[in-house]
Each structure stands twice: as C-alpha cells, then as structure tokens.
Design a protein around this motif. Structure first.
Motif, PDB file in Angstrom:
ATOM      1  N   ASP A  44      -7.986  -4.684   0.571  1.00 22.96           N
ATOM      2  CA  ASP A  44      -7.696  -3.653   1.549  1.00 22.96           C
ATOM      3  C   ASP A  44      -6.796  -2.594   0.941  1.00 22.96           C
ATOM      4  O   ASP A  44      -5.873  -2.900   0.186  1.00 22.96           O
ATOM      5  CB  ASP A  44      -7.001  -4.255   2.780  1.00 22.96           C
ATOM      6  CG  ASP A  44      -7.975  -5.076   3.615  1.00 22.96           C
ATOM      7  OD1 ASP A  44      -9.151  -5.103   3.238  1.00 22.96           O
ATOM      8  OD2 ASP A  44      -7.544  -5.657   4.616  1.00 22.96           O
ATOM      9  N   THR A  47      -1.906   1.175   3.406  1.00 14.99           N
ATOM     10  CA  THR A  47      -1.875   2.143   4.499  1.00 14.99           C
ATOM     11  C   THR A  47      -0.445   2.550   4.777  1.00 14.99           C
ATOM     12  O   THR A  47       0.499   1.856   4.423  1.00 14.99           O
ATOM     13  CB  THR A  47      -2.494   1.546   5.775  1.00 14.99           C
ATOM     14  OG1 THR A  47      -1.762   0.378   6.152  1.00 14.99           O
ATOM     15  CG2 THR A  47      -3.947   1.176   5.544  1.00 14.99           C
ATOM     16  N   TRP A  50       1.640  -0.105   7.025  1.00 12.89           N
ATOM     17  CA  TRP A  50       1.336  -1.443   6.536  1.00 12.89           C
ATOM     18  C   TRP A  50       2.042  -2.527   7.327  1.00 12.89           C
ATOM     19  O   TRP A  50       1.587  -3.669   7.361  1.00 12.89           O
ATOM     20  CB  TRP A  50       1.723  -1.549   5.056  1.00 12.89           C
ATOM     21  CG  TRP A  50       3.129  -1.112   4.761  1.00 12.89           C
ATOM     22  CD1 TRP A  50       3.547   0.115   4.393  1.00 12.89           C
ATOM     23  CD2 TRP A  50       4.312  -1.922   4.837  1.00 12.89           C
ATOM     24  NE1 TRP A  50       4.914   0.145   4.223  1.00 12.89           N
ATOM     25  CE2 TRP A  50       5.403  -1.089   4.486  1.00 12.89           C
ATOM     26  CE3 TRP A  50       4.553  -3.251   5.159  1.00 12.89           C
ATOM     27  CZ2 TRP A  50       6.709  -1.561   4.454  1.00 12.89           C
ATOM     28  CZ3 TRP A  50       5.854  -3.721   5.137  1.00 12.89           C
ATOM     29  CH2 TRP A  50       6.913  -2.885   4.790  1.00 12.89           C
ATOM     30  N   ARG A 453       2.535   8.162   1.926  1.00 10.60           N
ATOM     31  CA  ARG A 453       1.284   8.902   1.793  1.00 10.60           C
ATOM     32  C   ARG A 453       1.379   9.818   0.575  1.00 10.60           C
ATOM     33  O   ARG A 453       2.294  10.581   0.457  1.00 10.60           O
ATOM     34  CB  ARG A 453       1.031   9.729   3.051  1.00 10.60           C
ATOM     35  CG  ARG A 453       0.663   8.897   4.267  1.00 10.60           C
ATOM     36  CD  ARG A 453       0.207   9.792   5.399  1.00 10.60           C
ATOM     37  NE  ARG A 453      -0.079   9.044   6.609  1.00 10.60           N
ATOM     38  CZ  ARG A 453      -1.236   8.445   6.830  1.00 10.60           C
ATOM     39  NH1 ARG A 453      -2.201   8.502   5.963  1.00 10.60           N
ATOM     40  NH2 ARG A 453      -1.430   7.786   7.962  1.00 10.60           N
TER      41      ARG A 453
END
Length: 453
Positions: A44, A47, A50, A453
């Motif tokens: 995965d 993100t 998370w 990000r």
C-alpha cells in the motif's frame, strides 16, 4: 542540482552536492546498505492520513488535534513566513528603486527700491537607481533565499510528521498503560482470594504462619502496582494534552490495545523513501542555499555597475516659468583593497557549504537506519509476541493446576505463588511487546515520511 538528481545520487551511492560542483567535499557520498530490506507484507502506498490505518477513531482524532493545535507546528509555520518575507526581500533587490521628494522653501528679499518681497519655491523630483548585477550576485542571493524558504517548509513538515508520530505513539503507550492497570487490578483480585484462603487455612491450623505472611507480602507487592499504573496514566495523559495544545486533562480512549489494527507496511525503494522524508528535503535545500550563497560571495569580487538618474522641476513664485532639471549617471564599484574581508567571507561561505553537504549525508544515512530499525522492530516484535502468547497460555494453565493442587493439599503455597508470578510477568511483557510492535509501525511510517505530501 535539482532535487530528483540529488535523491537519485543518494540512492545509488553517488556524490551529493549542490550545483554539481567539482570541489564538493568527497565525504558527501551516500551509500545505502548493501542488503536493503523490502516490505514484509502488502504494498500500500504511504498516505497523508496514515494514522487512520490503525482503525481507531480516537487515535485518529488525537493525531488530528495535535496537527491543528500543536505549538511547535505553529512556531515552525511562523518561521516559514519569516523565510518567505526574506525571499521577497531578496527578490526586491533585483528591481529598480524609485523615490520622490517635494522640498519646499520660503524666503524674503529686498528690492532695489527697498521694498521687501516674499518668494515660495518647491523642487519636486523623482530619482531611480538600478543595479545591473552583471555577474549575478543579486540573482544568486535571491535563489539562495528561495532555497532557504523551501528548507524552512521542509522543517515545518518534519515537525508535523514528528508530531503526528508522537501523538500516535503516545496514544498506544496510554492504551498499554490502561491494559497494565487492568492486569494489575485482576491480579490484585486473585491475590486477595489467595490471601483469604491462606488466612482461613492458617486460622484453622491447616497451614503455617509462613504461608499466611507470604500471601500478605504478595498481596502488598501487587497492590502497589495499581497506583503506579494510575500515576503513569496520569502523566501520559498530561503529556498528550500538552502535545495537542490543551491544559492537563483526560484523553478519550477508543479501541483496546489488542484490537488496534496492524496496518500493511508501505513498500518502496530507498530513493522513494528519501523523496518522502521532509527532513532530507530540508537538508537538500539547505545545501543548495549554501552553494548559491558561496557563488554569490565569489561574485562580490567582481565589478558592479550601478545606474542612477533623477528628474524634476524648480517651481518658484519668483520665476515666470518652471525650470526642468535632470541628471543621469553610472558608477562602477570594484574592490581594490579590503584587508582580506571578501576572502574571509568566501572562506566562511565555503565552510558553511561543506557543513551542509556533510549534514545532508548524515540525514540520508539516518533515513536508511531508521527504516531498517523500524522494519526489524516490526518483524522481531511479531516473533516476540507469538512466543509470549504461548507463554501466557502456559502460565495460565500452570496457575490453574497449582491452585487446584494447593487447595487440595497436594502442594505448598510457594508452588502456586511461583506460577502466579510467572503469569503476571508474562502478561505484562506481552502488553509491552504488543505496544512496541504498534510503535514500530508508527516509526516505520515516520521513517518513510508517511505523513508528508
């Protein structure tokens, strides 16, 4: 050097430097471990949220409160604004400077006939100056300020990621303390039953006073575990309250420790790992800024051309028509003798660039180590947890057998007491290992820059 190239060189063990300079320190090379670990299960992607993968709404809410209210994040954001202002100031140096004046004078004169007269005059003017920056000194300084701004943004994101990881780890620690308190209270209840039985057996003359004293001592030893666990819980709650920007108080709970999900481990090559880490991005941009500052300092040795000009009018009540005035000029500035100041400043800029290169290398190697440590922690704590679960099951069976034998008179109290101690130790160790395993997942997400990000 661009960021992607820096990271690619770091992943391949190339020389890390800014601007591909031939005189970069050779020790800036970053070499990953020869046998880099891969993901253990799943692939995965990392993100930005998370922490939700643990499946506990209370944990997610705590992390998001920390990200919204943490004081350290606010300080880091203010530093970004300061760097943004410094970058805007450096860009302003590239533009012409225009100014205007409007001086006014009043005077009195005496004519040939002896009559006094009063005159009012004004001289509005506009002046402009522009540094041609022939050798890029100001442009390099502006680019260095831009790199410093990006480095400050990386520092802010590093604080955000560390805050999220600290909140998640703190919550896991809190739930582990809650479970330790539950184990201590359950064990205390069992010790109370054993003490009651030992007292009755002693009072009826079936056992010695020694067994009764041993039961009393064991009950007191277990009793002190309860306030110790409550004290640790209170301190952990206060620490989490400070982290989320609140005054000390209780923290909302969600799932128990054994029900918190184990998220799949993100997969990725070392280069991908480096791109996700904000601290490495900060070190990279700091290196770029130091290199550009060095070039700007070297450009200070070269001549500089400054253009100036002004235009205006002379207005006076003593004149029938205004008089126009203007001036144009240029000046060339070049260092001739400064006592070695510029050379010393260049040496200092070179040393700062070298420091930034070594810091980048250290940050990259630290990233490799942290991911490797976290992956090893996940794997080894899983093995520990399996062994401790078997040990807990065995000690519970041993306690049941020892209790039955003691009550039936086939064995002494020490046999039951030893089995109970083994059970308590195994249960507390299992709680700690389960918490360590979850914390290893949090550390892995942080090491891979999972929240950035």
């Amino acid at each position: 050097m661009k960021r992607a190239a820096l990271l690619a060189l770091a992943a391949l063990g190339g020389c890390v430097s800014a601007g591909e300079r031939a005189d970069a320190p050779p020790a800036a090379a970053v070499v990953p471990p020869p046998a880099w670990r891969t993901a253990l299960n799943g692939a995965d992607p990392v993100t930005a949220d998370w922490w939700r993968k643990f499946g506990d709404p209370a944990l997610a809410a705590l992390v998001e409160r920390a990200l919204a209210n943490n004081v350290d994040i606010a300080i880091a954001a203010a530093r970004v604004e300061e760097a943004r202002a410094a970058e805007a100031l450096s860009r302003a140096q590239l533009l012409p400077q225009v100014g205007g004046t409007l001086p006014e004078t009043q005077g009195q004169s005496v004519s040939a006939l002896g009559q006094p007269s009063r005159a009012i005059s004004a001289q509005p003017s506009i002046s402009a100056s522009f540094d041609l920056d022939l050798f890029g000194r100001l442009r390099l300084a502006s680019r260095a300020a831009r790199a410093q701004l990006l480095a400050s943004e990386g520092a802010r994101d590093t604080v955000r990621l560390a805050t999220a990881a600290t909140a998640a780890s703190g919550y896991i620690t809190l739930r582990a303390l809650d479970q330790r308190l539950s184990i201590a209270e359950a064990t205390l209840a069992a010790r109370n039953d054993a003490l009651r039985i030992a007292r009755r057996r002693y009072e009826t003359g079936y056992s010695s006073r020694l067994e009764y004293r041993q039961a009393q001592a064991e009950y007191a030893a277990t009793e002190q575990l309860v306030p110790a666990a409550r004290l640790a819980i209170a301190r952990q709650e206060n620490a989490l309250s400070l982290l989320v920007g609140d005054s000390p108080g209780p923290i909302a709970r969600g799932l128990s420790l054994d029900r918190i999900a184990l998220p799949p481990i993100p997969a990725g090559l070392p280069a991908d790992l480096l791109r996700r880490r904000p601290d490495l991005y900060q070190a990279e941009q700091t290196l770029v800024a130091a290199d550009l500052s060095l070039d700007s300092q070297r450009a200070a040795f070269l001549p500089n051309l400054l253009l100036t000009g002004s235009a205006g009018l002379v207005l006076s009540s003593a004149l029938k028509e205004p008089i126009g005035i203007f001036s144009l000029g240029a000046s060339v500035l070049a260092p001739i003798f400064d006592g070695g100041r510029l050379a010393a400043q260049e040496d200092a800029a070179t040393a700062r660039r070298d420091q930034a290169a070594f810091a980048y290398r250290r940050t990259a190697l630290t990233a490799f180590r942290e991911v490797d440590d976290a992956l090893a922690g996940v794997a080894r704590t899983a093995e520990q947890a399996r062994a401790l679960r078997d040990q807990v099951a065995a000690t519970r069976g041993a306690v049941s057998n020892a209790t039955n034998r003691y009550r039936a008179g086939y064995s002494g109290y020490l046999e039951q007491l030893d089995a109970q101690r083994s059970q308590l130790s195994a249960e507390l160790s299992l709680v700690q290992v389960e918490a360590d395993r979850l914390t290893s997942f949090v550390s892995l997400y942080q090491a891979m820059g999972g929240g950035w990000r």
